[in-house]
Design a protein around this motif. Structure first.
Motif, PDB file in Angstrom:
ATOM      1  N   LEU A   1       0.829  -1.206   0.000  1.00 58.29           N
ATOM      2  CA  LEU A   1       0.000   0.000   0.000  1.00 58.29           C
ATOM      3  C   LEU A   1       0.865   1.259   0.000  1.00 58.29           C
ATOM      4  CD1 LEU A   1      -2.784  -0.982   2.560  1.00 58.29           C
ATOM      5  CD2 LEU A   1      -3.037  -0.690   0.096  1.00 58.29           C
ATOM      6  N   ASN A   2       2.042   1.143   0.622  1.00 57.00           N
ATOM      7  CA  ASN A   2       2.985   2.264   0.645  1.00 57.00           C
ATOM      8  C   ASN A   2       2.388   3.510   1.301  1.00 57.00           C
ATOM      9  OD1 ASN A   2       5.569   3.297   0.132  1.00 57.00           O
ATOM     10  ND2 ASN A   2       4.893   4.293  -1.743  1.00 57.00           N
ATOM     11  N   ILE A   3       1.632   3.297   2.373  1.00 56.17           N
ATOM     12  CA  ILE A   3       1.063   4.417   3.130  1.00 56.17           C
ATOM     13  C   ILE A   3       2.042   4.772   4.241  1.00 56.17           C
ATOM     14  CG2 ILE A   3      -0.838   5.118   4.652  1.00 56.17           C
ATOM     15  CD1 ILE A   3      -2.589   3.151   2.975  1.00 56.17           C
ATOM     16  N   LYS A   4       2.488   6.010   4.270  1.00 57.34           N
ATOM     17  CA  LYS A   4       3.545   6.437   5.190  1.00 57.34           C
ATOM     18  C   LYS A   4       3.027   7.047   6.490  1.00 57.34           C
ATOM     19  CE  LYS A   4       6.665   5.449   2.020  1.00 57.34           C
ATOM     20  NZ  LYS A   4       7.522   4.259   2.151  1.00 57.34           N
ATOM     21  N   VAL A   5       1.780   7.525   6.464  1.00 55.76           N
ATOM     22  CA  VAL A   5       1.251   8.272   7.607  1.00 55.76           C
ATOM     23  C   VAL A   5      -0.130   7.738   7.977  1.00 55.76           C
ATOM     24  CG1 VAL A   5       0.597  10.572   8.451  1.00 55.76           C
ATOM     25  CG2 VAL A   5       2.515  10.325   6.862  1.00 55.76           C
ATOM     26  N   CYS A   6      -0.437   7.693   9.259  1.00 56.90           N
ATOM     27  CA  CYS A   6      -1.741   7.211   9.722  1.00 56.90           C
ATOM     28  C   CYS A   6      -2.861   8.057   9.116  1.00 56.90           C
ATOM     29  CB  CYS A   6      -1.813   7.273  11.245  1.00 56.90           C
ATOM     30  SG  CYS A   6      -3.456   6.834  11.906  1.00 56.90           S
ATOM     31  N   PRO A   7      -3.803   7.434   8.379  1.00 57.36           N
ATOM     32  CA  PRO A   7      -4.870   8.206   7.729  1.00 57.36           C
ATOM     33  C   PRO A   7      -5.912   8.756   8.698  1.00 57.36           C
ATOM     34  CG  PRO A   7      -5.181   5.860   7.369  1.00 57.36           C
ATOM     35  CD  PRO A   7      -3.859   6.007   8.043  1.00 57.36           C
ATOM     36  N   TYR A   8      -5.975   8.206   9.905  1.00 61.12           N
ATOM     37  CA  TYR A   8      -6.960   8.684  10.866  1.00 61.12           C
ATOM     38  C   TYR A   8      -6.536  10.008  11.530  1.00 61.12           C
ATOM     39  CZ  TYR A   8      -9.531   4.220  10.769  1.00 61.12           C
ATOM     40  OH  TYR A   8     -10.279   3.126  10.397  1.00 61.12           O
ATOM     41  N   CYS A   9      -5.279  10.102  11.960  1.00 57.26           N
ATOM     42  CA  CYS A   9      -4.838  11.287  12.709  1.00 57.26           C
ATOM     43  C   CYS A   9      -3.875  12.178  11.937  1.00 57.26           C
ATOM     44  CB  CYS A   9      -4.184  10.875  14.028  1.00 57.26           C
ATOM     45  SG  CYS A   9      -2.594  10.016  13.830  1.00 57.26           S
ATOM     46  N   GLN A  10      -3.195  11.636  10.958  1.00 52.77           N
ATOM     47  CA  GLN A  10      -2.155  12.331  10.188  1.00 52.77           C
ATOM     48  C   GLN A  10      -1.115  12.962  11.132  1.00 52.77           C
ATOM     49  OE1 GLN A  10      -2.929  15.771   7.619  1.00 52.77           O
ATOM     50  NE2 GLN A  10      -2.124  14.642   5.883  1.00 52.77           N
ATOM     51  N   ARG A  11      -0.807  12.248  12.195  1.00 52.93           N
ATOM     52  CA  ARG A  11       0.211  12.722  13.137  1.00 52.93           C
ATOM     53  C   ARG A  11       1.414  11.785  13.178  1.00 52.93           C
ATOM     54  NH1 ARG A  11      -1.322  12.279  18.334  1.00 52.93           N
ATOM     55  NH2 ARG A  11      -0.080  14.026  19.111  1.00 52.93           N
ATOM     56  N   ASN A  12       1.174  10.493  12.982  1.00 47.65           N
ATOM     57  CA  ASN A  12       2.215   9.489  13.187  1.00 47.65           C
ATOM     58  C   ASN A  12       2.591   8.762  11.891  1.00 47.65           C
ATOM     59  OD1 ASN A  12       2.233   9.876  16.055  1.00 47.65           O
ATOM     60  ND2 ASN A  12       0.295   8.766  16.125  1.00 47.65           N
ATOM     61  N   TYR A  13       3.905   8.547  11.741  1.00 51.35           N
ATOM     62  CA  TYR A  13       4.395   7.770  10.601  1.00 51.35           C
ATOM     63  C   TYR A  13       4.034   6.299  10.771  1.00 51.35           C
ATOM     64  CZ  TYR A  13       7.340  11.453   8.569  1.00 51.35           C
ATOM     65  OH  TYR A  13       7.786  12.590   7.953  1.00 51.35           O
ATOM     66  N   ILE A  14       3.849   5.612   9.637  1.00 51.05           N
ATOM     67  CA  ILE A  14       3.732   4.161   9.593  1.00 51.05           C
ATOM     68  C   ILE A  14       5.045   3.661   8.992  1.00 51.05           C
ATOM     69  CG2 ILE A  14       2.556   2.215   8.518  1.00 51.05           C
ATOM     70  CD1 ILE A  14       0.002   3.901   8.551  1.00 51.05           C
ATOM     71  N   THR A  15       5.833   2.959   9.785  1.00 53.23           N
ATOM     72  CA  THR A  15       7.213   2.648   9.405  1.00 53.23           C
ATOM     73  C   THR A  15       7.395   1.182   9.011  1.00 53.23           C
ATOM     74  OG1 THR A  15       7.914   4.289  11.039  1.00 53.23           O
ATOM     75  CG2 THR A  15       9.610   2.848  10.150  1.00 53.23           C
ATOM     76  N   SER A  16       8.130   0.969   7.948  1.00 55.28           N
ATOM     77  CA  SER A  16       8.508  -0.389   7.553  1.00 55.28           C
ATOM     78  C   SER A  16       9.938  -0.677   8.009  1.00 55.28           C
ATOM     79  CB  SER A  16       8.426  -0.554   6.028  1.00 55.28           C
ATOM     80  OG  SER A  16       7.095  -0.399   5.591  1.00 55.28           O
ATOM     81  N   TYR A  17      10.217  -1.938   8.274  1.00 61.73           N
ATOM     82  CA  TYR A  17      11.566  -2.320   8.686  1.00 61.73           C
ATOM     83  C   TYR A  17      11.840  -3.758   8.246  1.00 61.73           C
ATOM     84  CZ  TYR A  17       9.269  -4.875  12.485  1.00 61.73           C
ATOM     85  OH  TYR A  17       8.485  -5.743  13.201  1.00 61.73           O
ATOM     86  N   ILE A  18      13.115  -4.125   8.222  1.00 62.69           N
ATOM     87  CA  ILE A  18      13.517  -5.473   7.819  1.00 62.69           C
ATOM     88  C   ILE A  18      13.831  -6.306   9.061  1.00 62.69           C
ATOM     89  CG2 ILE A  18      15.174  -6.844   6.504  1.00 62.69           C
ATOM     90  CD1 ILE A  18      13.433  -5.113   4.740  1.00 62.69           C
TER      91      ILE A  18
END
Length: 323
Positions: A113-130
């Protein structure tokens, strides 16, 4: 607060449908046969509902309209608790979220989806990691319509909302997003609805900058839109935005205020030779570019949907600063 669009990607829908068809559809078919063999008249309405589910070729990727129609029908059924539990076993979210076969699971979905930011609050990043060789994510996968109330939607693609743990696990929890009276969603549904709220300080920030008051508060005007109001209330957006980002807003406005037009004009003049033709026009062009440079960090934030993008845009508009 962020309208989602990437989930329309054909590849995502294809992968999720393939996984659903192989993992869930056989269990649903088996369950319907079991109920039919029991020949219990009280289950007739329920079996009809299940057959309707089975008949939908796009069961894995139902639209919001289709999900609402199914929810409305489901409310007409009196279902024993044991059958509700059976339904939860069929549409078992754990089979997707904790899958050990990393062909398609929640991590793969969120990363695609490649969504970087929470769509509900637009305050917090959504981070991917290995993790080892596997790409994972810090995001929760919220069920817009509760998977406990409506188990048959627990694995529906468009019922998944990648979100931050604060919004999903502390604010929304298992609160109902379905309005039984209107038969519509109560809050903003990120795939189709627009958040109509506007952030304001009601000139309090201006007064702080002018030195006539010490503090200010951010409020959200719901613009009379009921879904926006319900969204603000459910995620406590008015409370979390009230003062949490005041330092950011002060820094933003001070960085702009400390570079007034007279200062930028003097810089522009430095680049213009005394004998230049169209000196006035050159000054306008250079001044416009310098103003753009000052605003560029905020323009980038807004255009790329980074955390606090809407807050930034709305407060700049309050000061008549267009980006």
């Amino acid at each position: 607060m962020i309208k989602l669009s990437n989930i329309n990607k054909t590849l995502i829908k294809k992968k999720h449908t393939k996984w659903f068809t192989s993992s869930i559809t056989p269990k649903l078919n088996k369950y319907i046969k079991k109920l039919e063999l029991e020949n219990n008249i009280s289950n007739n309405q329920y079996i009809t509902f299940l057959k309707k589910l089975k008949s939908k070729k796009n069961l894995a990727i139902l639209s919001n309209k289709e999900m609402l129609e199914l929810i409305t029908e489901f409310h007409k059924i009196t279902l024993p608790q044991n059958e509700l539990e059976e339904l939860k076993k069929i549409f078992d979210y754990d089979s997707f979220s904790k899958s050990k076969v990393y062909v398609w699971d929640r991590h793969k979905l969120i990363n695609n989806l490649n969504i970087k930011v929470c769509p509900y609050c637009q305050r917090n990043y959504i981070t991917s990691y290995i993790d080892g060789k596997i790409k994972k994510t810090t995001a929760d996968l919220d069920h817009f319509y509760s998977k406990d109330r409506y188990p048959f939607l627990a694995l529906s693609l468009y019922n998944f909302i990648p979100s931050c743990p604060i919004c999903n696990s502390r604010m929304k929890l298992d609160k109902s997003t379905y309005n039984e009276k209107t038969k519509e969603n109560r809050i903003i549904y990120p795939y189709i609805d627009n958040f109509k709220g506007v952030f304001k300080t009601n000139n309090q920030l201006l007064e702080v900058l002018l030195g006539s008051r010490d503090t200010f508060e951010v409020s959200i005007d719901d613009q009379g839109d009921l879904k926006t109001k319900e969204t603000i209330d459910m995620f406590k957006l008015d409370k979390v935005y009230k003062e949490a980002h005041n330092e950011y807003l002060l820094h933003m406005m001070e960085s702009i205020k400390n570079k007034p037009e007279s200062y930028l004009k003097s810089i522009a003049e430095f680049f213009i030779k005394e004998d230049s033709q169209d000196k006035e026009e050159l000054e306008k062009v250079i001044l416009a570019n310098l103003k753009a440079i000052v605003l560029e960090p905020y323009r980038f934030k807004i255009e790329n949907g980074e955390p606090l993008a809407k807050l930034t845009q709305d407060i700049l508009k309050e000061f008549d600063i267009e980006i």
